[in-house]
Design an enzyme around this catalytic site. Structure first.
Site, short mmCIF file in Angstrom:
data_model
loop_
_atom_site.label_atom_id
_atom_site.label_comp_id
_atom_site.label_asym_id
_atom_site.label_seq_id
_atom_site.Cartn_x
_atom_site.Cartn_y
_atom_site.Cartn_z
N HIS A 116 0.87 -1.18 0.00
CA HIS A 116 0.00 0.00 0.00
C HIS A 116 0.91 1.24 0.00
CE1 HIS A 116 -4.13 -1.68 1.41
NE2 HIS A 116 -3.53 -2.50 0.56
N GLU B 285 1.07 4.04 1.49
CA GLU B 285 1.52 4.60 2.76
C GLU B 285 2.72 3.81 3.30
OE1 GLU B 285 -1.57 3.82 1.86
OE2 GLU B 285 -3.09 4.97 2.94
N ARG C 5 8.62 2.99 4.19
CA ARG C 5 9.84 2.19 4.03
C ARG C 5 10.91 2.96 3.26
NH1 ARG C 5 8.57 -3.05 5.67
NH2 ARG C 5 10.61 -3.78 5.07
N CYS D 113 -6.65 3.06 4.54
CA CYS D 113 -7.59 1.95 4.64
C CYS D 113 -7.75 1.55 6.11
CB CYS D 113 -7.12 0.75 3.81
SG CYS D 113 -5.54 0.05 4.32
N CYS E 239 -3.62 0.41 6.97
CA CYS E 239 -2.78 1.62 7.05
C CYS E 239 -3.21 2.51 8.22
CB CYS E 239 -2.85 2.39 5.73
SG CYS E 239 -2.03 1.49 4.38
N LYS F 97 -1.37 1.08 11.17
CA LYS F 97 0.08 1.34 11.11
C LYS F 97 0.38 2.81 11.41
CE LYS F 97 1.41 -2.64 8.37
NZ LYS F 97 2.14 -3.21 7.22
N ARG G 214 0.17 3.38 15.07
CA ARG G 214 1.36 2.82 15.72
C ARG G 214 2.57 3.75 15.57
NH1 ARG G 214 4.25 -3.12 15.43
NH2 ARG G 214 6.28 -2.26 15.05
N LYS H 182 16.36 -6.02 16.22
CA LYS H 182 15.11 -5.36 16.60
C LYS H 182 14.88 -5.50 18.11
CE LYS H 182 11.35 -6.00 14.00
NZ LYS H 182 10.65 -5.05 13.12
ZN LIG Z 1 -3.83 0.93 3.00
#
Ligand SMILES: [Zn+2]
Length: 463
Positions: free
Chosen positions: A78, A80, A85, A133, A260, A263, A266, A431
């Site tokens: 997607h 976004e 990235r 979305c 999205c 995310k 977040r 991580k």
């Molecule tokens: Zn999306």
């Protein structure tokens, strides 16, 4: 300073100047656009410089069965996510410049040894050509928005699955459903997903509004996460629950990618730099504002999805904080979105469809453009799949390798403490070693998103 229209215009212009590769075919294909804009406010010179540092297009998401153990495929394409990235790729290069004594547009030495801070006057904006979305795309239609399209009808038929074939999602739906797609932010597989969404749970919280005034709902194809309650799927306003975590629809099998909206929420708490770069940063990087292009839009839904759902999170490690994102809308529409494409569509060109490619461009010195399809570099032969030539430069493994180059370029005496004296090998190890970031994630998950699915660890054990 800057206005939403100026930011939208900057992004559309930037897209226009990119080469043709991966762009939608005019009048037949549509796509979505997102970008990160670096704002440099120089009070001495009384200037504000705005620059697109990462841009992404794309509408697709791959299912679980296609995911790779090597981190070499883009699961979520997607726009976004592609833009975020690409921004991480840009920031990694900026940090590389900083640690190796070259000038960086973004970073200066922080007060803590081994950490870097954002230069004074520097901030980041996020642009998206449509409401993200998931939760931000669920809101009642108003009279003016519903014109000239009819309201969404309950979809009765399930689209047959045709995996492995080129699909024309639009064509298999009734005219009213096609209209409905214009009314929502709509990622490509969403319509198909809506037809699959059959479970019912009327006990959920749903939107409360005057049924006389507003009779139908903009919908999202992203389904509630499987571990929680499902959407009621009743006609009109009772179709969706609100505030829920949602998974993106994909081709054929279920995806593991959060919507999205989820995310962005977040990133609003953990920052958009990710776990790896947090090793190097004194503070997480937060977007100063999110600007949405002209599309069906609800400020209330955006607020709920991006801010309110996390606004009560407490006990974050000191440098993390939940700041309310400023949310603004531009009056300028992306010329390659669904509405525009449909308006210009000539039947001789064939059916309207979402563009299968995802474009990533970011402001790095080498190979700024990265065009993918199905998660791999576009145009790659079957034989080359799995090789490094097939990988996107914003895939997990490539971003990880760029990060390792940054670590290698850092003098031992200036290495962040969190990376010192540890035997770290895999992506997962690096991580996990970002402890404050992981603590913040634990708090966010516990307090706001207990149903956020845990991805399989084996997908992160590459090196
Ligand atoms: Zn999306």
């Amino acid at each position: 300073m800057w206005s939403p229209d100026e930011i939208a215009g900057l992004c559309y212009n930037h897209f226009k100047k990119l080469p043709k590769r991966g762009k939608p075919e005019a009048g037949r294909e549509w796509t979505l656009l997102a970008a990160v804009i670096l704002v440099t406010d120089s009070s001495e010179q009384k200037t504000v410089h705005k620059q697109v540092v990462s841009l992404g297009t794309g509408t697709k998401c791959i299912g679980r069965s296609t995911m790779s153990l090597k981190g070499d495929i883009l699961n979520d394409s997607h726009a976004e996510v592609i833009a975020r990235r690409g921004c991480v790729r840009y920031l990694t290069e900026q940090l590389f410049r900083a640690v190796s004594g070259q000038s960086s547009d973004v970073f200066c030495p922080g007060s803590e040894e081994g950490k870097w801070a954002v230069k004074p006057g520097v901030s980041f904006l996020f642009f998206t050509s449509q409401t993200p979305c998931g939760d931000a795309s669920i809101f009642p239609m108003t009279g003016s928005q519903a014109q000239p399209c009819e309201p969404v009808k309950l979809i009765q038929s399930k689209e047959p699955e045709r995996r492995g074939q080129k699909r024309h999602a639009e064509s298999d739906l009734k005219e009213s459903d096609r209209h409905s797609s214009r009314q929502k932010s709509g990622h490509t597989d969403e319509r198909e997903a809506m037809t699959e969404n059959k479970e019912s749970n009327p006990s959920n919280a749903v939107l409360h509004c005057d049924p006389e005034e507003e009779k139908d709902l903009h919908r999202t194809g992203a389904k509630c996460v499987p571990s929680g309650p499902a959407d009621p799927l009743q006609p009109g306003l009772l179709y969706h629950s609100i505030g829920a975590l949602r998974l993106k629809p994909g081709r054929g099998d279920r995806t593991l990618s959060l919507s999205c909206s989820d995310k962005l929420a977040r990133w609003g708490v953990l920052g958009f730099q990710g776990a790896l770069l947090s090793h190097y940063l004194q503070e997480p990087l937060y977007f100063r504002a999110v600007v949405v292009g002209k599309c069906p839009y609800s400020h209330e839904a955006m607020q709920r999805a991006l801010n309110t759902r996390c606004s009560d999170v407490r006990g974050l490690p000191p440098v993390f904080s939940k700041r309310d994102l400023e949310i603004l809308q531009s009056g300028l529409e992306f010329p390659h979105n669904h509405t525009h494409t449909e308006a210009k569509h000539k039947h001789t060109l064939g059916r309207i469809s979402p563009c299968g490619a995802a474009i990533s461009w970011c402001a790095v010195s080498q190979q700024p453009l990265d065009v993918t399809a199905n998660g791999y570099k576009q145009g790659v032969t079957k034989k080359a799949l799995g090789t490094s030539q097939a990988r996107s430069l914003i895939s997990k493994v490539e971003l990880f390798h760029s990060f390792l180059k940054l670590v290698a370029a850092t003098e031992d005496s200036r290495l962040p403490e969190s990376l010192c004296g540890k035997d770290l090998k895999t992506y997962w190890d690096y991580k996990q070693a970002a402890e404050p970031y992981q603590q913040a994630w634990t708090q966010l998950r516990l307090q706001a998103f207990p149903l956020w699915p845990r991805g399989p660890r084996e997908l992160l054990l590459f090196s």
